[in-house]
Design a protein around this motif. Structure first.
Motif, mmCIF file in Angstrom:
data_model
loop_
_atom_site.group_PDB
_atom_site.id
_atom_site.type_symbol
_atom_site.label_atom_id
_atom_site.label_comp_id
_atom_site.label_asym_id
_atom_site.label_seq_id
_atom_site.Cartn_x
_atom_site.Cartn_y
_atom_site.Cartn_z
ATOM 1 N N HIS A 172 29.483 26.464 6.915
ATOM 2 C CA HIS A 172 30.629 26.988 7.669
ATOM 3 C C HIS A 172 31.634 25.898 8.037
ATOM 4 O O HIS A 172 32.836 26.052 7.827
ATOM 5 C CB HIS A 172 30.141 27.696 8.938
ATOM 6 C CG HIS A 172 31.233 27.992 9.926
ATOM 7 N ND1 HIS A 172 32.241 28.889 9.672
ATOM 8 C CD2 HIS A 172 31.484 27.477 11.166
ATOM 9 C CE1 HIS A 172 33.055 28.948 10.708
ATOM 10 N NE2 HIS A 172 32.639 28.093 11.627
ATOM 11 N N ARG A 173 31.130 24.794 8.592
ATOM 12 C CA ARG A 173 32.045 23.774 9.106
ATOM 13 C C ARG A 173 31.388 22.398 9.089
ATOM 14 O O ARG A 173 30.216 22.263 9.447
ATOM 15 C CB ARG A 173 32.469 24.125 10.529
ATOM 16 C CG ARG A 173 33.625 23.289 11.061
ATOM 17 C CD ARG A 173 34.084 23.804 12.408
ATOM 18 N NE ARG A 173 35.278 23.101 12.862
ATOM 19 C CZ ARG A 173 35.814 23.289 14.058
ATOM 20 N NH1 ARG A 173 35.287 24.174 14.898
ATOM 21 N NH2 ARG A 173 36.903 22.626 14.412
ATOM 22 N N ASP A 174 32.156 21.400 8.646
ATOM 23 C CA ASP A 174 31.632 20.046 8.573
ATOM 24 C C ASP A 174 31.840 19.300 9.888
ATOM 25 O O ASP A 174 32.610 19.718 10.749
ATOM 26 C CB ASP A 174 32.319 19.278 7.438
ATOM 27 C CG ASP A 174 31.884 19.764 6.058
ATOM 28 O OD1 ASP A 174 30.830 20.404 5.959
ATOM 29 O OD2 ASP A 174 32.613 19.497 5.090
ATOM 30 N N ALA A 175 31.175 18.164 9.981
ATOM 31 C CA ALA A 175 31.224 17.350 11.196
ATOM 32 C C ALA A 175 32.414 16.398 11.178
ATOM 33 O O ALA A 175 32.923 16.018 10.123
ATOM 34 C CB ALA A 175 29.932 16.549 11.336
ATOM 35 N N HIS A 176 32.821 15.984 12.370
ATOM 36 C CA HIS A 176 33.951 15.064 12.493
ATOM 37 C C HIS A 176 33.584 13.657 11.999
ATOM 38 O O HIS A 176 34.392 13.004 11.344
ATOM 39 C CB HIS A 176 34.404 15.007 13.955
ATOM 40 C CG HIS A 176 35.692 14.286 14.153
ATOM 41 N ND1 HIS A 176 36.916 14.843 13.862
ATOM 42 C CD2 HIS A 176 35.958 13.010 14.597
ATOM 43 C CE1 HIS A 176 37.872 13.980 14.118
ATOM 44 N NE2 HIS A 176 37.318 12.862 14.560
#
Length: 234
Positions: A172-176
């Motif tokens: 869904h979403r990657d890390a900063h």
């Protein structure tokens, strides 16, 4: 050297999974990438002319990810697989976002083939990368929100290194921390399918297309594959 590994529990739950890991070393993100620009513009022109459209949740490739998300407790209508969200955004706006050449390259390949894609700056990855079920104690800082800390739900599938979570809800979403920027020189790009029997040829074509976009702007590229039978690659 970083090893990518699918846990036995994830491999057993999704036995037809095939993941391509495209490694780029010596990436040059500050120079023009004309082939990537052309790939983006071509997709946008095809969408505008009505000759092509992104896969939506009725497509078997996206539907499979919705089913997987529900199996580990994530509502895919609220928290969408990356390729689903990207395709919906493109269908609505008529264009893909321009982030930087490396990210733009995998976005173009992802939406063209209806396959989730992501990337990690390997110079900011610690230890090995495991694809496993979360136990709920892990931490995650979302891309673009360096001051935010989340905790995955127990049972949620995550990518994680020895520091914290790299991607929530599988894709869904990657890390900063491991985000890919113009300065990233050593990057692992990931493409995924849950149905290798049906879509494995598509994933291999997508990996080859991504490698072709990357090659003029890197010192070296390599493609690795993870499966239930071969669950790790360095």
């Amino acid at each position: 050297m970083t090893t990518f590994r699918i846990s036995p529990a994830v491999a057993d739950a999704f036995p037809d999974t095939l993941i391509a890991v495209v490694i780029a070393t010596g990436l040059r993100g500050h120079e023009p990438w004309p082939a990537t620009t052309t790939a983006l513009e071509s997709l946008e022109q095809q969408l505008a002319s009505g000759t092509w459209q992104p896969a939506d949740e009725n497509d078997p490739r996206i539907e499979a990810w919705h089913t997987a998300y529900r199996s580990f407790g994530t509502n895919p209508r609220r928290i969408r697989p990356s390729v689903d969200a990207l395709g919906r955004r493109m269908a609505k706006k008529g264009s893909l976002p321009r982030i930087n050449p490396a990210v733009d390259s995998y976005n173009a390949v992802s939406v063209r083939h209806g396959l989730p894609a992501g990337a990690f700056d390997l110079d900011h990855v610690t230890g090995d990368v495991d694809i496993r079920h979360a136990d709920g104690t892990e931490t995650f800082t979302p891309l673009g929100e360096p001051g935010t800390t989340e905790h995955p739900e127990p049972g949620e599938i995550i990518y994680t290194d020895t520091t914290d979570v790299l991607t929530r809800h599988w894709n869904h979403r990657d890390a900063h921390r491991t985000r890919v920027t113009e300065n990233s020189a050593h990057v692992a790009f990931v493409l995924e399918t849950l149905h290798a029997t049906r879509d494995g040829h598509l994933l291999k074509t997508a990996a080859a297309e991504l490698q072709e976009l990357l090659t003029p702007h890197t010192d070296q590229t390599q493609v690795l594959y993870l499966t239930r039978e071969h669950p790790e690659a360095a």
